[in-house]
Design a protein around this motif. Structure first.
Motif, PDB file in Angstrom:
ATOM      1  N   LEU A  81       0.858  -1.174   0.000  1.00 41.43           N
ATOM      2  CA  LEU A  81       0.000   0.000   0.000  1.00 41.43           C
ATOM      3  C   LEU A  81       0.898   1.230   0.000  1.00 41.43           C
ATOM      4  O   LEU A  81       1.859   1.299   0.767  1.00 41.43           O
ATOM      5  N   PHE A  82       0.584   2.203  -0.852  1.00 36.88           N
ATOM      6  CA  PHE A  82       1.399   3.413  -0.852  1.00 36.88           C
ATOM      7  C   PHE A  82       0.525   4.662  -0.936  1.00 36.88           C
ATOM      8  O   PHE A  82      -0.644   4.591  -1.296  1.00 36.88           O
ATOM      9  N   GLY A  83       1.134   5.785  -0.568  1.00 36.82           N
ATOM     10  CA  GLY A  83       0.395   7.045  -0.563  1.00 36.82           C
ATOM     11  C   GLY A  83      -0.681   7.079   0.509  1.00 36.82           C
ATOM     12  O   GLY A  83      -1.669   7.787   0.370  1.00 36.82           O
ATOM     13  N   VAL A  84      -0.501   6.335   1.572  1.00 41.38           N
ATOM     14  CA  VAL A  84      -1.516   6.241   2.622  1.00 41.38           C
ATOM     15  C   VAL A  84      -1.516   7.526   3.453  1.00 41.38           C
ATOM     16  O   VAL A  84      -0.481   7.915   3.996  1.00 41.38           O
ATOM     17  N   GLN A  85      -2.668   8.164   3.517  1.00 37.68           N
ATOM     18  CA  GLN A  85      -2.784   9.410   4.273  1.00 37.68           C
ATOM     19  C   GLN A  85      -2.662   9.128   5.774  1.00 37.68           C
ATOM     20  O   GLN A  85      -3.048   8.055   6.246  1.00 37.68           O
ATOM     21  N   PRO A  86      -2.135  10.091   6.533  1.00 40.82           N
ATOM     22  CA  PRO A  86      -1.902   9.878   7.966  1.00 40.82           C
ATOM     23  C   PRO A  86      -3.133   9.415   8.746  1.00 40.82           C
ATOM     24  O   PRO A  86      -3.019   8.549   9.608  1.00 40.82           O
ATOM     25  N   VAL A  87      -4.303   9.932   8.442  1.00 36.57           N
ATOM     26  CA  VAL A  87      -5.501   9.540   9.180  1.00 36.57           C
ATOM     27  C   VAL A  87      -5.840   8.065   8.930  1.00 36.57           C
ATOM     28  O   VAL A  87      -6.268   7.352   9.835  1.00 36.57           O
ATOM     29  N   VAL A  88      -5.614   7.592   7.708  1.00 37.58           N
ATOM     30  CA  VAL A  88      -5.865   6.189   7.374  1.00 37.58           C
ATOM     31  C   VAL A  88      -4.803   5.308   8.016  1.00 37.58           C
ATOM     32  O   VAL A  88      -5.112   4.248   8.575  1.00 37.58           O
ATOM     33  N   LEU A  89      -3.556   5.753   7.977  1.00 33.25           N
ATOM     34  CA  LEU A  89      -2.476   4.999   8.609  1.00 33.25           C
ATOM     35  C   LEU A  89      -2.704   4.880  10.113  1.00 33.25           C
ATOM     36  O   LEU A  89      -2.487   3.821  10.704  1.00 33.25           O
TER      37      LEU A  89
END
Length: 120
Positions: A81-89
């Motif tokens: 998974l890449f480009g994961v936004q901080p809130v999702v992470l």
């Protein structure tokens, strides 16, 4: 009509979401089914999944990602998974799924991590 696009690269398949809503929509299974069929058709899928458009992840979205990873793992493939936004992470971290998934900052890093390890 799918809400994602794909692109074949030498190191693997890149999946890009056109609309993040498909990942979080619990009312229809069309998105999920198309995604699963895509990876099940590949002998040993190596997939880089761009989540940069996802700023919210529902339980349906989590279930789709876990199901996708399970299908890829069953075929001895790899999902990044890449480009994961901080809130999702943060959500995935709270659910202890950061230990389950592999993450990369961007597409080039994701594709590099999909490369087979040389045994020479």
């Amino acid at each position: 009509m799918s809400s994602f696009r794909t692109r074949e690269e030498p190191d693997g398949l890149v999946i890009m979401l056109d609309d993040a809503a498909g990942l979080n929509d619990f009312r229809t299974s069309a998105f999920r089914d198309m995604l699963y069929e895509l990876v099940e058709a590949i002998e040993m899928p190596r997939v880089a999944f761009n989540l940069s458009k996802v700023d919210y992840l529902s339980s349906s979205g989590v279930a789709i990602l876990v199901g996708l990873k399970r299908r890829i793992d069953t075929k001895k493939g790899k999902l990044v998974l890449f480009g994961v936004q901080p809130v999702v992470l943060d959500l995935l971290r709270i659910m202890k799924l950061t230990q389950y998934f592999t993450f990369a900052d961007d597409e080039s890093q994701a594709l590099a991590s999909l490369r087979p390890v040389s045994t020479a």
